[in-house]
Enzyme design. Structure first.
Site, mmCIF file in Angstrom:
data_model
loop_
_atom_site.group_PDB
_atom_site.id
_atom_site.type_symbol
_atom_site.label_atom_id
_atom_site.label_comp_id
_atom_site.label_asym_id
_atom_site.label_seq_id
_atom_site.Cartn_x
_atom_site.Cartn_y
_atom_site.Cartn_z
ATOM 1 N N ARG A 1 34.081 30.613 6.038
ATOM 2 C CA ARG A 1 33.756 29.297 6.610
ATOM 3 C C ARG A 1 33.060 29.431 7.961
ATOM 4 N NH1 ARG A 1 36.427 26.149 10.151
ATOM 5 N NH2 ARG A 1 38.416 27.221 9.934
ATOM 6 N N ARG B 1 32.687 34.823 11.783
ATOM 7 C CA ARG B 1 34.106 35.112 11.989
ATOM 8 C C ARG B 1 34.602 36.312 11.183
ATOM 9 N NH1 ARG B 1 37.468 29.657 11.779
ATOM 10 N NH2 ARG B 1 36.359 29.213 13.695
ATOM 11 N N HIS C 1 41.001 34.620 11.786
ATOM 12 C CA HIS C 1 40.367 34.251 13.060
ATOM 13 C C HIS C 1 40.435 35.461 13.984
ATOM 14 C CE1 HIS C 1 39.339 32.087 16.695
ATOM 15 N NE2 HIS C 1 39.101 31.000 15.987
ATOM 16 N N HIS D 1 43.884 32.476 9.296
ATOM 17 C CA HIS D 1 43.563 31.176 9.886
ATOM 18 C C HIS D 1 43.313 30.086 8.859
ATOM 19 C CE1 HIS D 1 42.201 28.455 12.966
ATOM 20 N NE2 HIS D 1 40.985 28.379 12.478
ATOM 21 N N GLU E 1 29.516 27.409 18.591
ATOM 22 C CA GLU E 1 30.476 28.464 18.232
ATOM 23 C C GLU E 1 29.717 29.514 17.434
ATOM 24 O OE1 GLU E 1 34.204 26.992 16.619
ATOM 25 O OE2 GLU E 1 34.216 25.346 18.043
HETATM 26 C C1 SIN Z 1 38.573 27.467 16.709
HETATM 27 O O1 SIN Z 1 38.667 26.597 17.561
HETATM 28 O O2 SIN Z 1 38.159 28.587 16.914
HETATM 29 C C2 SIN Z 1 38.980 27.113 15.327
HETATM 30 C C3 SIN Z 1 38.023 26.152 14.769
HETATM 31 C C4 SIN Z 1 37.850 26.436 13.323
HETATM 32 O O3 SIN Z 1 38.770 26.914 12.678
HETATM 33 O O4 SIN Z 1 36.746 26.230 12.827
#
Ligand code: SIN
Length: 488
Positions: A368, A272, A225, A332, A114
């Site tokens: 985070r 993010r 998010h 988020h 990610e």
């Molecule tokens: C996501 O799946 O993008 C959320 C996972 C997260 O909040 O780290």
């Protein structure tokens, strides 16, 4: 007459952190897990992407570095190191107990990537339903009593010790005593108009902490998010996991332009806070709509890798991966929370602990890193359970707690004020903040606190005030706290 009972440990919250504390407490301990609503109404259940674990000993340092960089180096390094080191044992523990993470056809664990991770180190389950699978697994394994529909509205604290909780169960007041109480009630999502959180996550316990003088830390660092479908009438908006971008999805404007590269050379894979802010600023500057584009994916592969997203959006009339989906950032995750040590002890209050999103362990810093939340929840829940078993929290006689609020939880106009608060938090305490906006939010909060309101709204306002005051104190932008000069 309200009912009273005494336990060894009461855990407030039945998400991953609460259930994992419980699963690490011996069966002969009298443990009660309190669940505000139904067990799956928690943020764990809605977590899609996965759980980070360091791949092996050699990956601990890179994971620590990625976490610190995403957190704008505001993190507590010692906490990050603990989390990353312990992640390997946590993965082993879940797998040995029988948790099934996704595997390749050859039977190898599948790790995905990610944003802001330097390598693929994120385990997932059910494709895009990691939280749901982990939650179901912990629920099935739970050996302690779990009480549903239990809304905690007070912590019984006297002379630096926590004695228990007051709650409403199915609209009836109860007072429960315990040698130790663990707060695992999640974050603050319901404070924001647009959020991805379960409707039960409404900052009540944070608000009680404010009232009792318990420190909340890093509250200016609220995480938004970047890829959320907000065009639904429901309070919880639909998350489109970051793993989509990790696998190669693009963020585009209505003309198909991948504009994120104008803001950060990592484009879709910047951290993010940067991606959310870039989308926000681009929309404001151009007035254009922004989309998540999946058209590069092969349909069969996509349906297998992201089965829940495929089905959810099919029900809304989308044909994924062919159709693109309009997105917006939304609240988020709370990076800050209730201050604690690395074993979850709340300083100055004997017998009180905190774990999961509710806690400020220091691992996330100002922002985070993706998929560190389930990991933090598990690592520090285990450490919290170990601490409870080690600490001497026993007491014999409880003091008298006169004050109760059971008849004053709600007042007539609360709904209207709550709605307004959510709008103001989104507008003035959101992705891009100004000093004037924060001051307006502060005025609204304190003005509303002076009205005839119910206890639950009062608690929300306490938490909102903590966020606004922290944001006002930090005059420079850092991580997810972005403050714009009014003249810009
Ligand atoms: C996501 O799946 O993008 C959320 C996972 C997260 O909040 O780290």
């Amino acid at each position: 007459m309200p009912k009273t009972r005494k336990y060894d440990t009461i855990i407030i919250g039945a998400g991953l952190a609460g259930l994992y504390v419980a699963s690490n407490m011996p069966k002969d301990k009298k443990v009660l897990v309190l669940c505000k609503d139904i067990p799956w109404e928690c943020n764990t259940f809605y977590a899609q992407g996965g759980i980070v674990t360091a791949l092996d000993e050699n990956d601990i340092e890179p994971h620590v570095q990625d976490t610190l960089a995403a957190g704008a180096y505001h993190n507590l390094k010692e906490a990050v190191e603990v989390m990353s080191k312990d992640s390997i044992a946590i993965r082993k523990d879940f797998i040995e107990r029988g948790m099934e993470f996704d595997k390749s056809e050859a039977g190898e664990l599948l790790f995905t990537k990610e944003a802001a991770h330097s390598t693929s180190r994120i385990l997932h389950a059910g494709g895009d339903a990691t939280g749901r699978y982990m939650h179901m697994f912990l629920m099935e394994q739970n050996k302690h009593k779990l009480q549903k529909n239990s809304l905690v509205y007070d912590l019984l604290i006297e002379n630096g010790r926590c004695y228990g909780v007051r709650l409403m169960q199915n609209y009836l007041p109860e007072t429960l005593y315990a040698n130790s109480v663990v707060i695992a009630s999640g974050g603050v999502g319901s404070l924001y108009q647009y959020n991805t959180n379960s409707r039960t996550v409404s900052a009540d316990i944070h608000g009680i902490c404010v009232e009792k003088g318990i420190e909340l830390k890093d509250m200016e660092f609220m995480q938004f998010h970047p890829t959320v479908f907000v065009n639904t009438p429901f309070a919880r908006k639909l998350l489109l996991t970051e793993a989509l971008r990790g696998e190669g999805a693009w963020i585009v404007d209505e003309d198909g332009k991948r504009f994120l590269f104008d803001y950060d050379e990592r484009g879709e894979l910047a951290s993010r806070d940067i991606v959310s802010r870039s989308i926000f600023l681009y929309k404001r500057e151009t007035g254009k709509k922004v989309y998540l584009d999946f058209s590069m994916f092969e349909p069969k592969w996509f349906a297998k890798r992201f089965p829940n997203i495929t089905k959810t959006f099919q029900a809304l009339g989308y044909n994924l991966p062919k159709d693109r989906v309009e997105i917006s950032p939304a609240f988020h995750y709370a990076n800050g929370g209730i201050a604690c040590d690395l074993e979850g002890r709340v300083p100055g209050i004997k017998g009180l602990y905190v774990a999961g999103e509710a806690a400020r362990t220091g691992v996330h810093g100002a922002n985070r890193l993706a998929s560190n939340s389930l990991l933090e929840g598990a690592v520090f829940a285990k450490r919290c359970a170990d601490a409870i078993l080690k600490d001497d929290n026993c007491w014999d006689k409880e003091p008298t707690f006169d004050k109760d609020y059971d008849t004053q939880l709600h007042e007539e106009n609360d709904k209207e004020y709550k709605h307004k608060l959510r709008e103001i938090m989104w507008k003035d305490v959101g992705i891009v903040r100004t000093k004037n906006g924060l001051l307006e939010a502060k005025n609204f909060i304190y003005d509303t606190k002076s009205k005839k309101i119910g206890r639950l709204l009062e608690l929300r306002l306490n938490t909102a005030a903590a966020i606004v005051m922290s944001a006002l104190r930090r005059e420079e932008s850092l991580g997810s706290h972005y403050i714009e000069n009014e003249k810009e």
